[in-house]
Design an enzyme around this catalytic site. Structure first.
Site, short mmCIF file in Angstrom:
data_model
loop_
_atom_site.label_atom_id
_atom_site.label_comp_id
_atom_site.label_asym_id
_atom_site.label_seq_id
_atom_site.Cartn_x
_atom_site.Cartn_y
_atom_site.Cartn_z
N TYR A 159 -3.71 26.39 28.59
CA TYR A 159 -4.48 25.14 28.56
C TYR A 159 -5.87 25.28 29.19
CZ TYR A 159 -1.49 21.40 26.73
OH TYR A 159 -0.78 20.56 25.92
N LYS A 229 7.47 34.95 32.83
CA LYS A 229 7.54 36.24 32.13
C LYS A 229 6.92 37.30 33.04
CE LYS A 229 8.22 38.66 28.34
NZ LYS A 229 9.59 39.11 28.02
#
Ligand code: NAP
Length: 420
Positions: A159, A229
């Site tokens: 974003y 991750k």
């Protein structure tokens, strides 16, 4: 506060903050609430949600004074701009609002208005409760196991929008810097390339994880899982995990236990009155949410992981037509469905308004109007059990009656009034 081009309702009162950090609100009996219907199907679901929420407020002896504000296509038509300052100001000024979906062109054109709105209002947590409603069709064997609340970081990661287009002078400068000065020459193929930067900060992570843990403590939830991750992106997603654990260890005393100190997944239950904070790698998490659904409770996620996971979780409990959400910042709140503007259905009075209505239900909870929120929930459940549904759910249930968006809203209003 003066508004140039929108009208503030003559009646109704402002919601104000009861404490400096904006955790508590002073809510009048008839608050002024800004609403953006949105693009595409927003013009169908926006008015439907507005009617249903008004009914729930009135049946419980209150009211809502709606203030229409504009963004996207409706703002371009009126003012020839995408996101007018009046709209942003109304959400700042009145503290609590609701919006429908806004279209974002792919690959070219203006940047996402949703992202702009969330960033400019610093709505840093996108909260997506995902729960099963009785009678809803589902692609999984036991959808009742799903009762999860996702906290998705809303201002950074993808974003942040830091990226450069292939073929531009800027991308070549970045390529040269990354290859020559930072020593990553082997990591970028020759020829045209687009490059993005993924910022994940200690500040952004900690305030998001704090909100998720606070929520878990307030609602007697057992576990907060950090989804990352970090095995591959060690200094961004890995840092998200580490800063998340830091908040848990350093700010909550005995109220929070982290997995590495106590939790053993096989033991099942969290000990006593505490919240357990653990973590999962994002790809594993996506399959675990399907195979071990009941073990997940509150999830705290960087932006992109949160996007994938919440849409996928939404599919498990009936699809995007019913998946609600809300954006929260310090002292600011904007409810918003998970789904987009589905332009092919625009203006057909066809799609499911439940996602927007249940987003409004999160808003009612935020106002402390739990009785009104329960009315909305019961009304939706009754409509599903009566099998009077919009096309997306009707097509999955034998003998169901297909109704239009506006008819579905009428049914919910009847169901709300009959509970009075
Ligand atoms: P989408 O608008 O969410 O629609 C994808 C599919 O989901 C639809 O074709 C429909 O499936 C189903 N669906 C969505 N809303 C529904 C509803 N209310 N009732 C029933 N089914 C519904 O996703 P998209 O087509 O990828 O995105 C369209 C635009 O929305 C893009 O410009 C995107 O950027 C924007 N978007 C905005 C937001 C936001 O404002 N927060 C969020 C996501 C996307 P079927 O065709 O199978 O019936």
């Amino acid at each position: 506060m003066s508004y140039d081009r929108v009208e503030v309702p003559a009646e109704g009162e402002r919601i104000t903050l009861a404490d400096a950090d904006g955790d508590e609100l002073d809510v009048p009996e008839k608050p002024i609430v800004p609403i953006i219907y949105g693009d595409g199907v927003g013009t169908d679901v926006g008015p439907a949600a507005q009617r249903v929420l008004t009914s729930a407020a009135e049946v419980t002896g209150r009211g809502i004074e709606w203030m229409r504000v504009y963004a996207g296509a409706s703002a371009r038509e009126r003012y020839d701009e995408n996101l007018p300052e009046d709209t942003l100001e109304a959400f700042r000024d009145f503290k609590v609002g609701i919006k429908g979906p806004l279209t974002t062109p792919v690959g070219a054109g203006y940047r996402s208005l949703n992202v702009a709105l969330r960033q400019q209002l610093d709505l840093y947590a996108n909260v997506r409760p995902t729960y099963y409603i009785d009678g809803m069709p589902s692609p999984v064997a036991d959808p009742t196991e799903m009762d999860m609340v996702g906290f998705r970081e809303n201002t950074e990661d993808v974003y942040a929008g830091v990226e450069w287009e292939a073929g531009t002078e800027e991308v070549e400068q970045v390529r040269e810097f990354v290859a020559e000065e930072m020593g990553f020459g082997e990591s970028i193929h020759d020829g045209p390339v687009g490059i993005g930067v993924k910022p994940i900060s200690e500040f952004g992570t900690k305030r998001l994880v704090r909100r998720a843990i606070d929520y878990a403590l307030e609602r007697n939830r057992e576990k907060v899982t950090l989804v990352h991750k970090g095995n591959i992106m060690k200094f961004t997603e890995g840092a998200f995990r580490d800063w998340g654990y830091e908040v848990a260890r350093e700010e909550y005393g005995d109220e929070v236990i982290t997995e590495d100190t106590l939790w053993n997944e096989q033991d099942g239950e969290a000990p006593g009155e505490t919240v357990v904070v653990d973590d999962r790698i994002a790809d594993n998490m996506l399959q675990q949410l399907l195979t071990r659904t009941s073990q997940y409770d509150v999830l705290a996620m960087p932006n992109l992981n949160g996007d994938y996971l919440s849409d996928s979780a939404g599919a498990q409990i009936g699809g995007l037509g019913i998946a609600p959400g809300a954006n929260m910042g310090d002292g600011r709140f904007v409810a918003e469905p998970v789904h987009g503007s589905a332009p092919k259905y625009e203006g057909q009075d066809k799609v499911n308004p439940t996602a927007m209505i249940l987003s409004g239900r999160i808003m009612l909870e935020h106002l402390g109007w739990h009785d009104a929120s329960n009315l909305v929930y019961n009304a939706v459940e009754e409509a599903i059990l009566d099998k009077r549904l919009t096309y997306d759910i009707e097509r999955q249930i034998d003998d169901a009656e297909r109704v239009a968006t506006s008819e579905f809203a009428d049914i919910l209003i009847e169901n709300i009034e009959s509970q009075a």
